[in-house]
Design a protein around this motif. Structure first.
Motif, PDB file in Angstrom:
ATOM      1  N   VAL A 138     -80.036   9.231 -25.154  1.00 46.16           N
ATOM      2  CA  VAL A 138     -79.147   9.059 -26.299  1.00 46.16           C
ATOM      3  C   VAL A 138     -77.926   9.939 -26.072  1.00 46.16           C
ATOM      4  O   VAL A 138     -78.041  11.109 -25.710  1.00 46.16           O
ATOM      5  CB  VAL A 138     -79.866   9.462 -27.614  1.00 46.16           C
ATOM      6  N   LYS A 139     -76.756   9.361 -26.265  1.00 41.99           N
ATOM      7  CA  LYS A 139     -75.515  10.118 -26.070  1.00 41.99           C
ATOM      8  C   LYS A 139     -75.271  11.026 -27.274  1.00 41.99           C
ATOM      9  O   LYS A 139     -75.545  10.667 -28.408  1.00 41.99           O
ATOM     10  CB  LYS A 139     -74.337   9.172 -25.899  1.00 41.99           C
ATOM     11  N   SER A 140     -74.741  12.196 -26.987  1.00 40.46           N
ATOM     12  CA  SER A 140     -74.400  13.146 -28.048  1.00 40.46           C
ATOM     13  C   SER A 140     -73.080  12.720 -28.695  1.00 40.46           C
ATOM     14  O   SER A 140     -72.337  11.906 -28.147  1.00 40.46           O
ATOM     15  CB  SER A 140     -74.257  14.548 -27.465  1.00 40.46           C
ATOM     16  N   GLU A 141     -72.799  13.301 -29.837  1.00 37.37           N
ATOM     17  CA  GLU A 141     -71.522  13.036 -30.513  1.00 37.37           C
ATOM     18  C   GLU A 141     -70.352  13.395 -29.597  1.00 37.37           C
ATOM     19  O   GLU A 141     -69.342  12.699 -29.567  1.00 37.37           O
ATOM     20  CB  GLU A 141     -71.427  13.825 -31.826  1.00 37.37           C
ATOM     21  N   LYS A 142     -70.499  14.476 -28.851  1.00 30.11           N
ATOM     22  CA  LYS A 142     -69.453  14.897 -27.904  1.00 30.11           C
ATOM     23  C   LYS A 142     -69.214  13.813 -26.851  1.00 30.11           C
ATOM     24  O   LYS A 142     -68.061  13.444 -26.591  1.00 30.11           O
ATOM     25  CB  LYS A 142     -69.875  16.209 -27.227  1.00 30.11           C
ATOM     26  N   GLU A 143     -70.288  13.315 -26.249  1.00 34.92           N
ATOM     27  CA  GLU A 143     -70.156  12.277 -25.218  1.00 34.92           C
ATOM     28  C   GLU A 143     -69.540  11.002 -25.784  1.00 34.92           C
ATOM     29  O   GLU A 143     -68.682  10.382 -25.152  1.00 34.92           O
ATOM     30  CB  GLU A 143     -71.525  11.957 -24.606  1.00 34.92           C
ATOM     31  N   ILE A 144     -69.940  10.646 -26.990  1.00 41.76           N
ATOM     32  CA  ILE A 144     -69.403   9.442 -27.639  1.00 41.76           C
ATOM     33  C   ILE A 144     -67.928   9.630 -27.958  1.00 41.76           C
ATOM     34  O   ILE A 144     -67.120   8.722 -27.743  1.00 41.76           O
ATOM     35  CB  ILE A 144     -70.227   9.096 -28.899  1.00 41.76           C
ATOM     36  N   LYS A 147     -64.332  19.173 -23.841  1.00 41.19           N
ATOM     37  CA  LYS A 147     -65.365  19.423 -22.821  1.00 41.19           C
ATOM     38  C   LYS A 147     -65.790  20.886 -22.760  1.00 41.19           C
ATOM     39  O   LYS A 147     -66.891  21.189 -22.304  1.00 41.19           O
ATOM     40  CB  LYS A 147     -64.875  18.953 -21.448  1.00 41.19           C
ATOM     41  N   ASN A 180     -72.169  20.308 -27.843  1.00 45.49           N
ATOM     42  CA  ASN A 180     -72.260  19.382 -28.961  1.00 45.49           C
ATOM     43  C   ASN A 180     -72.465  20.155 -30.266  1.00 45.49           C
ATOM     44  O   ASN A 180     -71.833  19.853 -31.275  1.00 45.49           O
ATOM     45  CB  ASN A 180     -73.399  18.384 -28.736  1.00 45.49           C
ATOM     46  N   LEU A 195     -65.983   9.434 -24.623  1.00 44.07           N
ATOM     47  CA  LEU A 195     -65.998   8.058 -24.122  1.00 44.07           C
ATOM     48  C   LEU A 195     -65.084   7.154 -24.945  1.00 44.07           C
ATOM     49  O   LEU A 195     -64.211   6.473 -24.402  1.00 44.07           O
ATOM     50  CB  LEU A 195     -67.433   7.510 -24.132  1.00 44.07           C
ATOM     51  N   ASN A 196     -65.260   7.165 -26.264  1.00 40.95           N
ATOM     52  CA  ASN A 196     -64.482   6.270 -27.120  1.00 40.95           C
ATOM     53  C   ASN A 196     -63.010   6.660 -27.191  1.00 40.95           C
ATOM     54  O   ASN A 196     -62.140   5.797 -27.300  1.00 40.95           O
ATOM     55  CB  ASN A 196     -65.108   6.171 -28.504  1.00 40.95           C
TER      56      ASN A 196
END
Length: 177
Positions: free
Chosen positions: A3-9, A120, A124, A12-13
């Motif tokens: 599951v992607k973290s809020e940071k990764e999302i 970065k 998270n 990415l988005n």
């Protein structure tokens, strides 16, 4: 699949939306990209939209720098309050009228990269925990980053889609005549 973290999302988005924004501009013939459309709205061309994004990211970088240094940054900008944001946005528009579209693209690409690097730097937990940093007051760092990247890019995409559509329709109308 993890599951992607809020940071990764967010990263990415934000990058997806940023790329989409530039693709909209690229979809317009080069010689027409500087065209201003007739509208009652503040932003009349791609440069206006991009410089609006750029200036808000510059403000975010200032808030971040001051906040991480232990200060409480003045938000949104000196001489303005959140309820005078329309005046601030008008001042931003006026400030960048002499910037070319190419300069605007370069400036925004650089500020986008700087903000992505700032995101970065944080875990998270640091991003999503409210009041983690004193300067974010009752909010969290994620809210500041998302507002000035992901959500602002969504707004800009809609604006630029309208501008591109009008430019292309005008071009097509001229071709028919």
């Amino acid at each position: 699949m993890a599951v992607k973290s809020e940071k990764e999302i967010l990263l990415l988005n934000s990058n997806i939306n940023f790329k989409s924004l530039l693709e909209i501009i690229d979809s317009v013939p080069t010689r027409k990209r500087v065209t201003s459309i007739e509208t009652q709205e503040r932003d009349k061309n791609f440069r206006d939209v991009l410089m609006h994004l750029y200036e808000w990211q510059a403000m975010l970088e200032r808030w971040y720098r001051e906040g991480m240094d232990g200060d409480i940054p003045f938000m949104p900008a000196a001489g303005y309050k959140w309820n005078t944001i329309n005046l601030l946005n008008k001042q931003i528009w006026e400030k960048y009228q002499d910037v070319t579209l190419n300069q605007a693209i370069k400036k925004l690409k650089l500020s986008h990269d700087r903000v992505m690097k700032l995101i970065k730097l944080h875990t998270n937990e640091e991003l999503i925990t409210k009041k983690y940093y004193k300067w974010t007051k009752t909010s969290n760092l994620y809210t500041y980053f998302a507002a000035n990247t992901l959500h602002h890019y969504t707004w800009a995409i809609k604006k630029c889609e309208v501008i591109a559509k009008i430019i292309k329709e005008t071009e097509n109308d001229k071709a028919v005549k």
